[in-house]
Design an enzyme around this catalytic site. Structure first.
Site, PDB file in Angstrom:
ATOM      1  N   GLU A 174      27.697  49.031  39.809  1.00 22.53           N
ATOM      2  CA  GLU A 174      27.854  48.357  38.507  1.00 22.53           C
ATOM      3  C   GLU A 174      26.536  48.296  37.749  1.00 22.53           C
ATOM      4  OE1 GLU A 174      30.954  46.604  37.320  1.00 22.53           O
ATOM      5  OE2 GLU A 174      31.965  47.861  38.777  1.00 22.53           O
ATOM      6  N   HIS A 250      29.397  39.690  38.950  1.00 19.75           N
ATOM      7  CA  HIS A 250      28.131  40.434  39.022  1.00 19.75           C
ATOM      8  C   HIS A 250      27.043  39.421  39.358  1.00 19.75           C
ATOM      9  CE1 HIS A 250      29.789  43.485  35.884  1.00 19.75           C
ATOM     10  NE2 HIS A 250      29.761  44.072  37.051  1.00 19.75           N
ATOM     11  N   CYS A 369      24.284  40.494  29.787  1.00 18.22           N
ATOM     12  CA  CYS A 369      25.208  41.632  29.987  1.00 18.22           C
ATOM     13  C   CYS A 369      25.038  42.653  28.882  1.00 18.22           C
ATOM     14  CB  CYS A 369      26.662  41.177  29.944  1.00 18.22           C
ATOM     15  SG  CYS A 369      27.112  39.978  31.174  1.00 18.22           S
TER      16      CYS A 369
HETATM   17  O1  SUG Z   1      33.128  44.419  33.531  1.00 19.09           O
HETATM   18  N1  SUG Z   1      34.487  42.569  30.879  1.00 19.09           N
HETATM   19  C1  SUG Z   1      33.325  43.111  31.562  1.00 19.09           C
HETATM   20  C2  SUG Z   1      32.176  42.130  31.462  1.00 19.09           C
HETATM   21  C3  SUG Z   1      30.894  42.734  31.957  1.00 19.09           C
HETATM   22  C4  SUG Z   1      29.795  41.738  32.040  1.00 19.09           C
HETATM   23  N2  SUG Z   1      28.609  42.346  32.478  1.00 19.09           N
HETATM   24  C5  SUG Z   1      27.666  41.767  33.247  1.00 19.09           C
HETATM   25  N3  SUG Z   1      27.884  40.689  33.910  1.00 19.09           N
HETATM   26  N4  SUG Z   1      26.523  42.386  33.362  1.00 19.09           N
HETATM   27  C6  SUG Z   1      33.634  43.409  33.020  1.00 19.09           C
HETATM   28  O2  SUG Z   1      34.366  42.631  33.642  1.00 19.09           O
HETATM   29  C7  SUG Z   1      36.727  42.685  29.954  1.00 19.09           C
HETATM   30  C8  SUG Z   1      37.540  43.631  29.130  1.00 19.09           C
HETATM   31  C9  SUG Z   1      38.840  43.029  28.698  1.00 19.09           C
HETATM   32  O3  SUG Z   1      39.475  42.330  29.484  1.00 19.09           O
HETATM   33  O4  SUG Z   1      39.260  43.285  27.536  1.00 19.09           O
HETATM   34  C10 SUG Z   1      35.529  43.350  30.611  1.00 19.09           C
HETATM   35  O5  SUG Z   1      35.551  44.533  30.854  1.00 19.09           O
END
Ligand code: SUG
Length: 446
Positions: A174, A250, A369
Site C-alpha cells: 500500500e 494503514h 493520505c
Molecule cells: O484505500 N479510500 C481509500 C483511503 C486511502 C487513505 N490513505 C491512507 N491512509 N494513506 C482506501 O481505503 C474509498 C473509496 C470509496 O469508498 O469510494 C477509498 O478508496
C-alpha cells in the site's frame, strides 16, 4: 548542498464519489452512496497545497488516474458503445461501475514507496508504485501511477523506477502509507520504518480477525531490497492487529514521523517497547522524540474519527515543525485539547494548522493520505518536472481548470451518463498539457 522534503499531493479527479468500496475503512463504508462534491473536493486539496507553499515549503502536484476506466468494464464482459457499457454495468455490476469511476488515486500516500538517495546503495531516489491489490478499485492504479511518476521524475541519473510488486496477496503493498523515515536532516542517511499488518509466510505472527491487513512483511522486504536499503537503513515493524480491526487500515492512521520525531498512539504497534528500542539502537546519535499518545489522553476511536495521526508533520524554514491537521481534529474535544497542549511541550512541534479536507475525509483520507513525500537534494529538485511544482500561477491555473471542468455534485445515477466520461477525459487531457506530462492516459495512447 541543500535538501528538502517535497510533498506531492494528489489532485482530486473529476469523478470523486462515495462508493463504499473499502471494507475495513470506517469512513468509506459509512458514507457509501452519499452525494459527493468533486469541485469542492479538488479545491479543498488545492487550498491545502497552496497554504503549504505559503508556509515556505515546496509542494508538488500529482495528476489523477483516467476515470472512468471503461477498459476494465469491457474486460469484465460489457460491450457495445460506451453508453451501453455504462448502462449495463450500472444494472448488472454496480460495484464494478463504482470501482472504474473511483478517484482513489487522490491518496498519493498509497501511490508508491519512495527512498531518498541518502539511504540507497546507488545514491538515486527509488520509487516503487504500490500494487494496492487488497481493493479492486485501487488495484487498477499502479500502471498509470508508474507513468505519472516517470513523467515527474524522469531523469534516470537521479531517479530509479521499479515495477510494482507481483499482484498477489502474498505481496500486498500500500506504499508510503505504511512507511515512515526518521533522519537527522533530510540529506542524511535515515532509518526507513516499514510497518506491516501481516506476514504471508510466517504463520506465527498474529493476524487481525475482522478486517484485512493490507500490507505484508514480504512486500516491505521486497521493496527494501529493490531500493538497495540494508539493515542500517530499513526496519520492519508489525502493526498491532487489534487496531486494524478497529479501523486502522494503514499505519498512517495511527502514526506519523518526521526527522527525529515519531508521533504515535500507544496501541499502534504490536510490540511498542521493542520497536522503540530497535529504533534507538539503529540511531544511537540522534536525539529522538517519541511522542506516544496514551489511550487515556485520546482514545483509539477518537484517533480514528479525527485522524489525529493522519496529520502531516512538516519542518518549516525556521527549523520548527508544524502539524497539518484536518479540521475534524478541532471537533473532538479530547483531540483538540491534546493538540493545544502538544505545542507547549518540549518537542520540535510548535504550530498546528487546520485544513478542511472533509470531502476526502469522508472516504477515509486525511491530510497525510493526500501526499507522497519525496526528500530531494537541490540537484535532484532541479531535475523534477518543473511544471508539477506548485507556484501561485499554477495554483490559479489549476483552480480555473477545476472551475471549468468539474461538477458540483455526483451521485450513483450520474455515473451512467456518458457525458461524464467526455467531461472527465477532456479535463484530464488539458491537465496533461498544463503539467506537461505527455501521453500518460490510455485514451491518449490509442
Ligand atoms: O484505500 N479510500 C481509500 C483511503 C486511502 C487513505 N490513505 C491512507 N491512509 N494513506 C482506501 O481505503 C474509498 C473509496 C470509496 O469508498 O469510494 C477509498 O478508496
Amino acid at each position: 548542498m541543500k535538501h528538502y522534503e517535497v510533498n506531492f499531493d494528489g489532485l482530486v479527479g473529476p469523478t470523486h464519489n462515495y462508493a463504499g468500496l473499502s471494507f475495513g475503512n470506517v469512513a468509506s463504508l459509512s458514507n457509501a452512496q452519499n452525494i459527493s462534491n468533486p469541485k469542492e473536493a479538488a479545491k479543498q486539496g488545492l487550498a491545502k497545497m497552496k497554504s503549504l507553499t505559503d508556509l515556505g515549503l515546496i509542494q508538488g502536484v500529482l495528476a489523477p488516474q483516467q476515470r472512468p476506466d471503461l477498459a476494465i468494464l469491457r474486460q469484465l464482459g460489457f460491450s457495445g458503445s460506451d453508453a451501453r457499457v455504462l448502462e449495463q454495468a450500472a444494472l448488472k455490476a454496480p460495484n464494478a461501475l463504482l470501482a472504474c469511476y473511483s478517484a482513489s488515486s487522490m491518496w498519493t500516500a498509497n501511490a508508491a514507496t519512495v527512498s531518498p538517495s541518502a539511504d540507497t546503495q546507488d545514491g538515486r531516489v527509488h520509487f516503487t508504485p504500490a500494487n494496492l491489490i487488497d481493493k479492486f478499485h485501487r488495484s487498477i492504479e499502479p500502471e498509470v501511477t508508474g507513468r505519472i511518476l516517470q513523467a515527474v521524475f524522469s531523469d534516470n541519473k537521479y531517479f530509479c523506477h521499479h515495477h510494482y510488486l507481483p499482484s498477489h496477496p502474498d505481496f500486498g503493498d500500500e506504499g508510503a502509507a505504511n512507511h515512515t523515515r526518521l533522519c537527522q536532516q533530510y540529506g542524511n542517511a535515515g532509518l526507513e520504518l516499514f510497518v506491516f499488518g501481516r506476514s504471508s509466510y510466517n504463520p506465527k505472527l498474529p493476524y487481525p480477525r475482522q478486517f484485512p491487513a493490507r500490507q505484508t512483511l514480504e512486500a516491505s522486504q521486497a521493496i527494501a531490497r529493490l531500493h538497495g536499503l540494508d539493515d542500517d537503513t530499513a526496519l520492519f515493524i508489525q502493526q498491532n492487529p487489534d487496531v486494524i480491526d478497529q479501523g486502522v487500515f494503514h499505519n498512517d492512521v495511527i502514526a506519523v514521523g518526521n526527522q527525529n520525531v515519531l508521533f504515535y498512539h500507544q496501541q499502534a504497534f504490536l510490540n511498542p517497547q521493542a520497536t522503540m528500542d530497535a529504533i534507538r539502537a539503529r540511531l544511537p546519535d540522534m536525539e529522538l522524540h517519541f511522542i506516544e499518545v496514551k489511550e487515556q489522553e485520546v482514545s483509539l476511536s477518537d484517533a480514528v474519527q479525527s485522524y489525529l495521526f493522519n496529520t502531516q508533520i512538516v519542518t518549516l524554514p525556521s527549523g520548527d515543525m508544524a502539524i497539518i491537521a484536518p479540521t475534524n481534529c478541532q471537533e473532538i474535544p479530547a483531540v483538540a485539547d491534546y493538540l493545544k497542549h502538544l505545542v507547549e511541550q518540549n518537542t520540535p512541534i510548535k504550530q498546528i494548522h487546520y485544513f478542511d479536507v472533509k470531502q476526502s475525509m469522508k472516504n477515509g483520507g486525511g491530510p497525510a493520505c493526500l501526499r507522497l513525500r519525496v526528500a530531494l537534494s537541490d540537484m535532484e529538485l532541479s531535475a523534477v518536472n518543473p511544471n508539477t511544482l506548485l507556484t501561485e500561477k499554477l495554483y490559479q491555473t489549476l483552480t480555473h481548470w477545476v472551475d471549468k471542468h468539474y461538477r458540483e455534485q455526483l451521485s450513483f445515477d450520474d455515473l451512467r451518463d456518458p457525458k461524464l466520461v467526455t467531461e472527465s477525459y477532456t479535463a484530464l487531457d488539458e491537465l496533461t498539457q498544463i503539467l506537461k506530462l505527455g501521453s500518460i492516459y490510455p485514451f491518449q495512447r490509442v
